[in-house]
Design a protein around this motif. Sequence first.
Motif, PDB file in Angstrom:
ATOM      1  N   TYR A  24       1.024  -1.414   0.349  1.00  0.00           N
ATOM      2  CA  TYR A  24       0.378   0.525   0.166  1.00  0.00           C
ATOM      3  C   TYR A  24       1.083   1.221  -0.037  1.00  0.00           C
ATOM      4  CZ  TYR A  24      -3.534   2.856   1.718  1.00  0.00           C
ATOM      5  OH  TYR A  24      -4.859   3.732   2.122  1.00  0.00           O
TER       6      TYR A  24
ATOM      7  N   GLY B 228      -1.190   8.318  -8.570  1.00  0.00           N
ATOM      8  CA  GLY B 228      -0.873   8.754  -7.418  1.00  0.00           C
ATOM      9  C   GLY B 228       0.286   7.667  -7.582  1.00  0.00           C
TER      10      GLY B 228
ATOM     11  N   CYS C 197      -0.734   4.196  -3.207  1.00  0.00           N
ATOM     12  CA  CYS C 197      -1.839   4.371  -2.310  1.00  0.00           C
ATOM     13  C   CYS C 197      -1.714   4.891  -1.363  1.00  0.00           C
ATOM     14  CB  CYS C 197      -2.760   3.080  -1.857  1.00  0.00           C
ATOM     15  SG  CYS C 197      -3.028   1.668  -2.659  1.00  0.00           S
TER      16      CYS C 197
ATOM     17  N   SER D  42       0.441   7.673  -1.184  1.00  0.00           N
ATOM     18  CA  SER D  42       0.934   8.687  -1.874  1.00  0.00           C
ATOM     19  C   SER D  42      -0.458   9.559  -1.702  1.00  0.00           C
ATOM     20  CB  SER D  42       1.414   9.867  -3.320  1.00  0.00           C
ATOM     21  OG  SER D  42       0.688   8.525  -3.963  1.00  0.00           O
ATOM     22  N   CYS D  43      -1.408   9.067  -1.866  1.00  0.00           N
ATOM     23  CA  CYS D  43      -3.080   9.796  -1.109  1.00  0.00           C
ATOM     24  C   CYS D  43      -3.152   9.419   0.235  1.00  0.00           C
ATOM     25  CB  CYS D  43      -4.121  10.297  -2.755  1.00  0.00           C
ATOM     26  SG  CYS D  43      -3.670   9.838  -4.326  1.00  0.00           S
TER      27      CYS D  43
ATOM     28  N   ALA E 150      -5.306  14.384  -5.140  1.00  0.00           N
ATOM     29  CA  ALA E 150      -6.720  14.270  -5.602  1.00  0.00           C
ATOM     30  C   ALA E 150      -7.212  13.303  -6.064  1.00  0.00           C
ATOM     31  CB  ALA E 150      -7.134  15.686  -5.619  1.00  0.00           C
TER      32      ALA E 150
ATOM     33  N   TYR F 130     -12.461  13.176 -11.609  1.00  0.00           N
ATOM     34  CA  TYR F 130     -13.174  13.213 -12.313  1.00  0.00           C
ATOM     35  C   TYR F 130     -13.703  13.979 -13.612  1.00  0.00           C
ATOM     36  CZ  TYR F 130     -14.277  10.044  -8.745  1.00  0.00           C
ATOM     37  OH  TYR F 130     -14.041   8.824  -7.613  1.00  0.00           O
TER      38      TYR F 130
ATOM     39  N   HIS G 157     -12.441  15.446  -5.959  1.00  0.00           N
ATOM     40  CA  HIS G 157     -12.522  14.428  -4.785  1.00  0.00           C
ATOM     41  C   HIS G 157     -11.309  14.557  -4.051  1.00  0.00           C
ATOM     42  CE1 HIS G 157     -16.739  12.561  -5.792  1.00  0.00           C
ATOM     43  NE2 HIS G 157     -16.215  13.574  -6.366  1.00  0.00           N
ATOM     44  N   ILE G 158     -10.486  14.971  -3.033  1.00  0.00           N
ATOM     45  CA  ILE G 158      -9.624  14.942  -1.936  1.00  0.00           C
ATOM     46  C   ILE G 158      -9.845  13.253  -1.363  1.00  0.00           C
ATOM     47  CG2 ILE G 158      -9.179  16.590  -1.581  1.00  0.00           C
ATOM     48  CD1 ILE G 158      -9.711  16.775   1.340  1.00  0.00           C
TER      49      ILE G 158
ATOM     50  N   ARG H 157     -11.067   9.726   4.501  1.00  0.00           N
ATOM     51  CA  ARG H 157      -9.508   8.745   5.831  1.00  0.00           C
ATOM     52  C   ARG H 157     -10.108   7.571   5.436  1.00  0.00           C
ATOM     53  NH1 ARG H 157     -12.015  13.628   7.767  1.00  0.00           N
ATOM     54  NH2 ARG H 157     -13.948  12.422   7.658  1.00  0.00           N
TER      55      ARG H 157
ATOM     56  N   MET I 193     -12.356   1.389   7.879  1.00  0.00           N
ATOM     57  CA  MET I 193     -13.841   0.635   6.404  1.00  0.00           C
ATOM     58  C   MET I 193     -13.763  -0.958   6.124  1.00  0.00           C
ATOM     59  SD  MET I 193     -12.824   2.633   3.906  1.00  0.00           S
ATOM     60  CE  MET I 193     -13.803   2.207   2.887  1.00  0.00           C
TER      61      MET I 193
ATOM     62  N   GLY J  11     -19.068   3.254   0.195  1.00  0.00           N
ATOM     63  CA  GLY J  11     -18.021   3.409   0.588  1.00  0.00           C
ATOM     64  C   GLY J  11     -17.959   4.522  -0.504  1.00  0.00           C
ATOM     65  N   GLY J  12     -17.188   5.476  -0.040  1.00  0.00           N
ATOM     66  CA  GLY J  12     -16.679   6.624  -1.385  1.00  0.00           C
ATOM     67  C   GLY J  12     -17.993   7.594  -1.356  1.00  0.00           C
TER      68      GLY J  12
ATOM     69  N   LEU K 129     -13.881  -2.459  -1.250  1.00  0.00           N
ATOM     70  CA  LEU K 129     -12.620  -1.823  -0.961  1.00  0.00           C
ATOM     71  C   LEU K 129     -11.740  -1.492  -2.189  1.00  0.00           C
ATOM     72  CD1 LEU K 129     -10.875  -3.055   2.283  1.00  0.00           C
ATOM     73  CD2 LEU K 129     -12.884  -1.169   1.927  1.00  0.00           C
ATOM     74  N   THR K 130     -12.584  -1.321  -3.503  1.00  0.00           N
ATOM     75  CA  THR K 130     -11.879  -1.298  -4.365  1.00  0.00           C
ATOM     76  C   THR K 130     -10.672  -1.704  -4.920  1.00  0.00           C
ATOM     77  OG1 THR K 130     -11.459   0.785  -3.954  1.00  0.00           O
ATOM     78  CG2 THR K 130     -13.865   0.221  -4.350  1.00  0.00           C
TER      79      THR K 130
ATOM     80  N   GLY L 288      -8.445   0.727  -7.628  1.00  0.00           N
ATOM     81  CA  GLY L 288      -6.861   1.812  -7.153  1.00  0.00           C
ATOM     82  C   GLY L 288      -5.946   1.416  -7.621  1.00  0.00           C
TER      83      GLY L 288
HETATM   84  C1  HEC Z   1      -4.945   9.525  -6.170  1.00  0.00           C
HETATM   85  C2  HEC Z   1      -5.092   9.932  -4.782  1.00  0.00           C
HETATM   86  C3  HEC Z   1      -5.393   8.217  -4.884  1.00  0.00           C
HETATM   87  C4  HEC Z   1      -4.065   7.209  -5.598  1.00  0.00           C
HETATM   88  C5  HEC Z   1      -3.386   6.719  -5.566  1.00  0.00           C
HETATM   89  C6  HEC Z   1      -5.625   6.432  -4.235  1.00  0.00           C
HETATM   90  N1  HEC Z   1      -6.209   6.980  -4.266  1.00  0.00           N
HETATM   91 FE1  HEC Z   1      -7.897   5.708  -2.667  1.00  0.00          FE
HETATM   92  N2  HEC Z   1      -9.042   7.628  -2.527  1.00  0.00           N
HETATM   93  C7  HEC Z   1      -8.643   8.790  -3.329  1.00  0.00           C
HETATM   94  C8  HEC Z   1     -10.009   9.259  -3.148  1.00  0.00           C
HETATM   95  C9  HEC Z   1      -9.890  11.246  -3.970  1.00  0.00           C
HETATM   96  C10 HEC Z   1     -11.086   8.785  -2.301  1.00  0.00           C
HETATM   97  C11 HEC Z   1     -12.353   9.470  -2.890  1.00  0.00           C
HETATM   98  C12 HEC Z   1     -13.266   8.726  -3.527  1.00  0.00           C
HETATM   99  C13 HEC Z   1     -14.486   9.610  -3.584  1.00  0.00           C
HETATM  100  O1  HEC Z   1     -14.953  11.171  -4.050  1.00  0.00           O
HETATM  101  O2  HEC Z   1     -14.982   8.611  -3.622  1.00  0.00           O
HETATM  102  C14 HEC Z   1     -10.257   8.041  -2.502  1.00  0.00           C
HETATM  103  C15 HEC Z   1     -11.391   6.551  -1.972  1.00  0.00           C
HETATM  104  C16 HEC Z   1     -10.990   5.868  -1.971  1.00  0.00           C
HETATM  105  C17 HEC Z   1     -11.732   4.310  -0.839  1.00  0.00           C
HETATM  106  C18 HEC Z   1     -12.915   4.588  -0.227  1.00  0.00           C
HETATM  107  C19 HEC Z   1     -12.756   5.321   0.896  1.00  0.00           C
HETATM  108  C20 HEC Z   1     -13.990   5.260   1.898  1.00  0.00           C
HETATM  109  O3  HEC Z   1     -14.020   5.226   3.168  1.00  0.00           O
HETATM  110  O4  HEC Z   1     -15.067   4.615   1.308  1.00  0.00           O
HETATM  111  C21 HEC Z   1     -10.603   3.379  -1.082  1.00  0.00           C
HETATM  112  C22 HEC Z   1     -10.794   1.331   0.693  1.00  0.00           C
HETATM  113  C23 HEC Z   1      -9.848   3.704  -1.581  1.00  0.00           C
HETATM  114  N3  HEC Z   1     -10.219   4.808  -1.749  1.00  0.00           N
HETATM  115  C24 HEC Z   1      -8.540   2.388  -1.890  1.00  0.00           C
HETATM  116  C25 HEC Z   1      -6.875   3.426  -2.638  1.00  0.00           C
HETATM  117  C26 HEC Z   1      -6.505   2.014  -2.616  1.00  0.00           C
HETATM  118  C27 HEC Z   1      -6.115   0.578  -2.051  1.00  0.00           C
HETATM  119  C28 HEC Z   1      -5.743   2.265  -3.106  1.00  0.00           C
HETATM  120  C29 HEC Z   1      -4.510   1.930  -4.323  1.00  0.00           C
HETATM  121  C30 HEC Z   1      -4.887   0.282  -4.902  1.00  0.00           C
HETATM  122  C31 HEC Z   1      -5.720   3.688  -3.775  1.00  0.00           C
HETATM  123  N4  HEC Z   1      -6.568   3.918  -2.714  1.00  0.00           N
HETATM  124  C32 HEC Z   1      -5.361   5.029  -4.130  1.00  0.00           C
HETATM  125  C33 HEC Z   1      -7.683   8.938  -3.888  1.00  0.00           C
HETATM  126  C34 HEC Z   1      -6.510   7.917  -4.341  1.00  0.00           C
END
Ligand code: HEC
Length: 462
Positions: free
Chosen positions: A69, A91, A94, A96-97, A122, A125, A199-200, A203, A207, A250-251, A259-260, A264
Amino acid sequence: MTIFIMAFSACGTTDDDIILKPNGTVADPRELSAGRSTVFMTSIRAYDTPSDWVTGTLLDRFNNGDKLYDDPRTSDQNDPLQGGLGPLYAGFSCGSCHKNAGRTYPTLHSEGGSGSSGFSSALVYITRKNGKFFRQYGRVLHDQSIFGVKAEGKLKVQYEEKEYSFPDGEKYSLVTPHYSISEWYADSIAPEDLIIDVHIPLRHVGMGQIMALDTDELRRLAAQSNYPEYGISGRLSVITERNKSYVGVGGNKAHHADLTVELGFSSDLGVTNDRYPLEIAEGQSQMIGYSHYGIQISTKDMEDVDLYMSTLGVPARRNVNNETVLKGEANFYKAKCHLCHTPTLHTRQDAPVLLNGTRLPWLSSQTIHPYSDFLLHDMGKGLDNHATIGVARSYEWRTTPLWGIGLQETVNGHTFFLHDGRARNFTEAIMWHDGEGAVSRELFSRMSKEDRDALIVFLKSL
Ligand code: HEC
Ligand code: HEC
C-alpha cells in the motif's frame, strides 16, 4: 496493547467484552468507536495501526499489505513487488494519496491544483455535459505519467472567497473552487463541454467495519430517515454490478460496495490486475507498446492490501467526560447533526469475506460509532458538482463518517474537509451544509459563539 476479557454470566453465555485500556483501566463504552477493534492511539499512527486481534499470520499479511500500500511503485516491469506503475497514473502508491491511511495534504489550496510537482493527491473526474466520457481520456484525468509518456492534463483551481457573519456578529468566510484543465494530452476539450469534479481522499478510518455494516439496519434507517420537520430524508445507495445488487457504503457518493483494491491499482496507479487486465487509456496512441506487460499485481497480494485496510483499528474517542465536550455533544444533538451523522450502528452477524475468501469473524456483531448513516443526502446547490457517480445525483453526497476526524490534523497536518477539501476548518465544513443540511447549519449558526465552539471541541473528541 488492549486486553479483552470475555465475561461469562451465570448460565455460561458470553456477555459483552470488557476492554481494558493500555493503562489497565476498563474502557468507557463511549470511548469504544469500533468495539474490539478500537485502538487507544492519538499519534500520527492513529489511523494506521492494526486492531489488537491482528496477530500471527494475519499480522504478517497485514504487514505485507501495508508495504504494498505504502511503498512507491516504479515503472520497472521486472520488479513484481514495486513495478508496474503507469504509463499513466494519478498517484505512485495508495499511501501517496492516503498518507498514514488518511488524507494527504491537498495541494489545491497551496499550489493551485496539480502544482509545480504535478502531484495533487486528488482524483479529478471528467465528463462531458451529457454525462458521457471523453473517448481519449476515460473517467479520471491522469495528471501523472512515466518518462516518455505525456500526462493527460494538469488541474488548475482558483478559489473565490466571500465573507459572512454569524447572527452574533462573528465573521467567517467560505471559498468556492473554480477548476480548469491545461496541457491536455491530445485534443483540447472545449470548456463548454467539460465537467470537472475534484475529490480529495477519504480517511480510511473503520473501512473494515464499514464493509461489515448490517445493511438491513441501513435499509431500516433509510425507511425511517425521514424528518419532514427538518427537511431530511436519506436515500440508500443500491448499486448493480455484474447483475448483482449491493448496498453502496464506500466513497463520497456511496458508490462502492467493496474496498476497490483492484480498481485502485488499475485506475489510480496504472497497475494491471486480474480484474482490470488492460492498461488505463489503452486507446491512446501513446499507449502502443505498453499493453504487453500483463498482470502487474497478483490477487493474493491485492487480498493482503484488502486485509490491511479491513483490519486497521479505529481510534478511541478522547476526553469523553470533559465538560466542554459534553456540552458540545448536547449541541450536536440540538443542531440535529445526529439525524445524518448517526452516532451508533452495528456490524452484521456473518463475518466479512475478503477477495480470496479470508474470513474476518472479529468484525462481526460489533456496536460501532461511525457518526454516519451511510445514506445519500441532497446537500444543496453550493455542493452540486454537476457530475453523477453511481446512483447519486450531482447534489447528493454520502454522509461522511466522522469517527477519527478529530485526529486528522495530527495524522495529516491539515483541516481541509468536504469531498473536495474546500472547507479549511470545521466551521466552514458546517457552514457549507445546505439542502437537507440547511436546518442544521442554521441551528448551528444561531448558537452563541461559546456553544458553536463547544460543538467543534466535541468533533475534535471523535
Ligand atoms: C490519486 C490519489 C489516490 C490514489 C493513488 C489512491 N486513492 Fe483511494 N481514494 C482517493 C480519493 C480522492 C478517494 C475518494 C473518492 C470519493 O470521493 O469517493 C479515495 C477513496 C478510496 C476508498 C474509499 C474510502 C471510503 O471511505 O469509502 C478506498 C477503499 C480507497 N480509496 C483505496 C485505495 C487503494 C487500495 C489505493 C491503492 C491501490 C488507492 N486508494 C489509491 C484517492 C486516491
Ligand atoms: C442532511 C444530512 C446532514 C446533516 C443534518 C449534517 N450533515 Fe454533516 N455532512 C453530511 C454530508 C452528506 C457530508 C459530505 C458533504 C461533502 O463532502 O460534500 C457532510 C460532511 C460533514 C463534515 C466534513 C467531514 C469531512 O471529513 O470532510 C463535517 C465536519 C460535518 N459534516 C459535520 C456536521 C455537523 C457538526 C452537523 C450539525 C451541525 C452536520 N454535519 C449535519 C450530511 C449531514
